[in-house]
Design an enzyme around this catalytic site. Structure first.
Site, short mmCIF file in Angstrom:
data_model
loop_
_atom_site.label_atom_id
_atom_site.label_comp_id
_atom_site.label_asym_id
_atom_site.label_seq_id
_atom_site.Cartn_x
_atom_site.Cartn_y
_atom_site.Cartn_z
N LYS A 155 80.45 1.20 70.68
CA LYS A 155 81.58 0.33 70.63
C LYS A 155 81.93 0.08 72.09
O LYS A 155 82.39 1.13 72.80
CB LYS A 155 82.68 0.40 69.64
CG LYS A 155 83.64 -0.76 69.37
CD LYS A 155 84.20 -0.48 68.35
CE LYS A 155 85.42 -1.59 67.78
NZ LYS A 155 85.91 -1.59 67.03
N GLU B 287 82.25 4.89 66.17
CA GLU B 287 81.16 4.06 66.40
C GLU B 287 80.88 4.38 67.98
O GLU B 287 81.54 3.86 68.80
CB GLU B 287 81.35 2.58 66.29
CG GLU B 287 81.51 2.27 64.80
CD GLU B 287 82.17 0.86 64.39
OE1 GLU B 287 81.28 -0.32 64.61
OE2 GLU B 287 83.30 0.63 64.32
N GLU C 129 88.85 3.06 71.04
CA GLU C 129 88.19 2.12 70.47
C GLU C 129 86.68 2.59 69.65
O GLU C 129 86.39 2.22 68.36
CB GLU C 129 87.62 0.86 71.17
CG GLU C 129 88.59 0.03 71.78
CD GLU C 129 89.48 -0.89 70.88
OE1 GLU C 129 88.56 -0.77 69.72
OE2 GLU C 129 90.46 -1.47 71.08
N GLU D 191 92.69 -5.09 58.68
CA GLU D 191 92.51 -3.85 59.59
C GLU D 191 93.67 -3.26 59.99
O GLU D 191 94.63 -3.90 60.10
CB GLU D 191 91.80 -4.20 61.03
CG GLU D 191 90.47 -4.59 60.88
CD GLU D 191 89.78 -4.84 62.43
OE1 GLU D 191 90.52 -4.38 63.31
OE2 GLU D 191 88.90 -5.49 62.59
#
Length: 495
Positions: free
Chosen positions: A353, A350, A359, A299
């Site tokens: 999340k 997202e 985030e 990542e």
């Protein structure tokens, strides 16, 4: 020079020299002194191991506004993305990526690790229901056991998950994969956060946290023994966000900064390379300096929203440079010849999340398919593709045409007939190939030769199952070629 560029050159100059190339690859050809210099040069290039350099991406699904897995898989085929890492083993996603030539890394969630570590029947059950039904159509190449498992706390307190359970779960999964003959195809590994290090600077002095040294020694031994990569989630963004006055922004954004000097003489122009080499030093400190162990950045990314550092401009700069870095085939100052595989985080924002706003905003695309910022994922040498795009007005758009270079699998000219017959029987039977074209009356029946029929069947199998190099092995009788073996009415398919 990568394989796609060699394909373009060879198609121009070697259209009539396939037999020469085939014999050269098999080591049975000696070019005459009169051969043209440019042909000699290109033949030499073909002898050099080359690979298509794509980019990996993380596909998270913690959103209520995301496109279907099938649509995502179709669209990614038109891009330079050749590997996708997901955070579970969602059957819908595994099915969607079947026959796409995109490699998939599936994950065993942290919550499942303890059970998998202690109950071998649970391993058999998980593999039998979540992975095996989708093979070989879906190219699963690795299982990520947990995510940042060793540095994850329980219920937001200081208690950590059992580190020994992680190692045992990895062993159990590998053992069951081996029982199915899949241990060479599907590797078992686990992604770590940078927090597994006691310190990361200077890179040459980095070590693992003392309390993790025993389990890290076991894990690194396992990875080296099985040929699996060491995965690290590396984010210069967090270092800059937490220390904006002491960390240079351009250094964090992978720019050509003036350079950060390591006491051992290494000079770092960007923080990501320094983080990778810090992990390398920590591995070496365990006594693995002489073992072959690849490091994969599982990542890395930069959010577009959430704080002063998280802007669309910074995210665009970082991820554009990250993609270029992934395609460069370059190593790091400590290991300049070791290519680093990189997975961009992430494909989508997202909205469900947990955590800070940043985030939820690491995605290159919004949930509705519109681009958060412009980043080039186009595949210059992919054949038969339309432009990849998520239309801001119409949502998902773009074509799911043929991805990758034009490449086929054929039988080697001097392959053993008995082996070829067994290969033909396999492909046209359990292998699932439609072999009607090589039966009497079919367009590929003539010439009525075993070599020709086997070549057609081998290529069809190769195209069906992702065009991975191992899908063209066939007990050493297969050969990948960039020249179309089709003739007359007989057309060799390509994916």
């Amino acid at each position: 020079m990568d394989r796609w560029r060699i394909e373009i050159l060879s198609s121009v100059i070697f259209q009539e020299n396939l037999s020469i190339i085939d014999h050269l690859v098999m080591g049975s050809y000696h070019p005459p002194l009169s051969i043209e210099p440019v042909v000699l040069l290109l033949l030499t290039l073909l002898m050099v191991p080359v690979s298509v350099t794509g980019v990996g991406i993380n596909y998270g699904t913690l959103g209520n506004n995301l496109p279907s897995p099938k649509k995502v898989a179709q669209l990614l085929q038109s891009t330079l993305i050749d590997k996708v890492k997901i955070y579970d083993s969602n059957p819908e996603i595994l099915q969607a990526f079947s026959n796409t030539a995109i490699d998939l890394i599936v994950s065993l969630e942290n919550s499942r690790v303890a059970n998998i570590s202690s109950d071998i029947s649970a391993v058999h059950s998980w593999l039998s229901t979540r992975i095996l039904p989708f093979l070989p159509a879906t190219s699963v190449v690795a299982i990520a056991v947990g995510n940042e498992y060793l540095t994850t706390t329980i219920d937001n307190n200081d208690d950590h998950l059992d580190p020994n359970a992680l190692f045992k779960a990895m062993q159990n999964l590998h053992s069951v994969l081996a029982s199915h003959g899949l241990d060479r195809k599907i590797k078992v590994t686990t992604p770590h956060s940078m927090a597994v290090l006691a310190s990361s600077f200077p890179p040459s002095s980095a070590t693992f946290a003392m309390n993790l040294v025993p389990v890290m020694t076991d894990i690194v031994t396992f990875l080296a023994d099985t040929g699996a990569p060491f995965m690290i989630n590396a984010y210069p963004y967090f270092a800059y966000r937490d220390n904006p006055t002491s960390v240079n922004l351009d250094y964090a954004l992978l720019g050509n900064a003036s350079g950060v000097h390591d006491p051992k003489g290494y000079v770092y122009s960007n923080m990501l390379d320094a983080q990778i080499d810090a992990v390398r030093s920590a591995i070496d400190a365990l006594g693995f300096g002489n073992r072959s162990l690849e490091i994969t950045v599982s990542e890395s990314g930069w959010p577009s929203k959430g704080d002063n550092a998280a802007t669309p401009q910074n995210a665009k700069i970082y991820n554009t440079r990250l993609i270029e870095r992934a395609q460069s085939n370059k190593g790091t100052p400590m290991k300049p010849k070791d290519r680093i595989e990189i997975f961009v985080f992430a494909l989508f924002n997202e909205n469900k999340k947990e955590g800070d706003e940043s985030e939820r905003n690491f995605g290159i695309f919004n949930g509705d398919g519109s681009k958060v910022y412009e980043v080039d994922l186009s595949c210059e040498f992919c054949s038969g593709t339309t432009s990849f795009g998520f239309s801001e007005k119409n949502g998902l758009s773009g074509g799911g045409g043929v991805r990758g270079p034009s490449v086929w699998c054929v039988a080697k000219p001097h392959a053993d007939d008995k082996v070829l017959q067994s290969v033909l029987d396999f492909c046209c039977g359990p292998g699932g190939v439609d072999c009607r074209e090589v039966y009497e009356g079919g367009n590929c029946f003539q010439p009525n030769k075993l070599l020709a029929h086997a070549s057609f069947a081998m290529n069809a199998y190769y195209q069906m199952h992702g065009r991975n190099y191992w899908n063209c092995d066939f007990k050493g009788t297969g050969l990948v070629t960039f020249s179309d073996p089709s003739y007359g009415e007989c057309r060799y398919p390509q994916q």
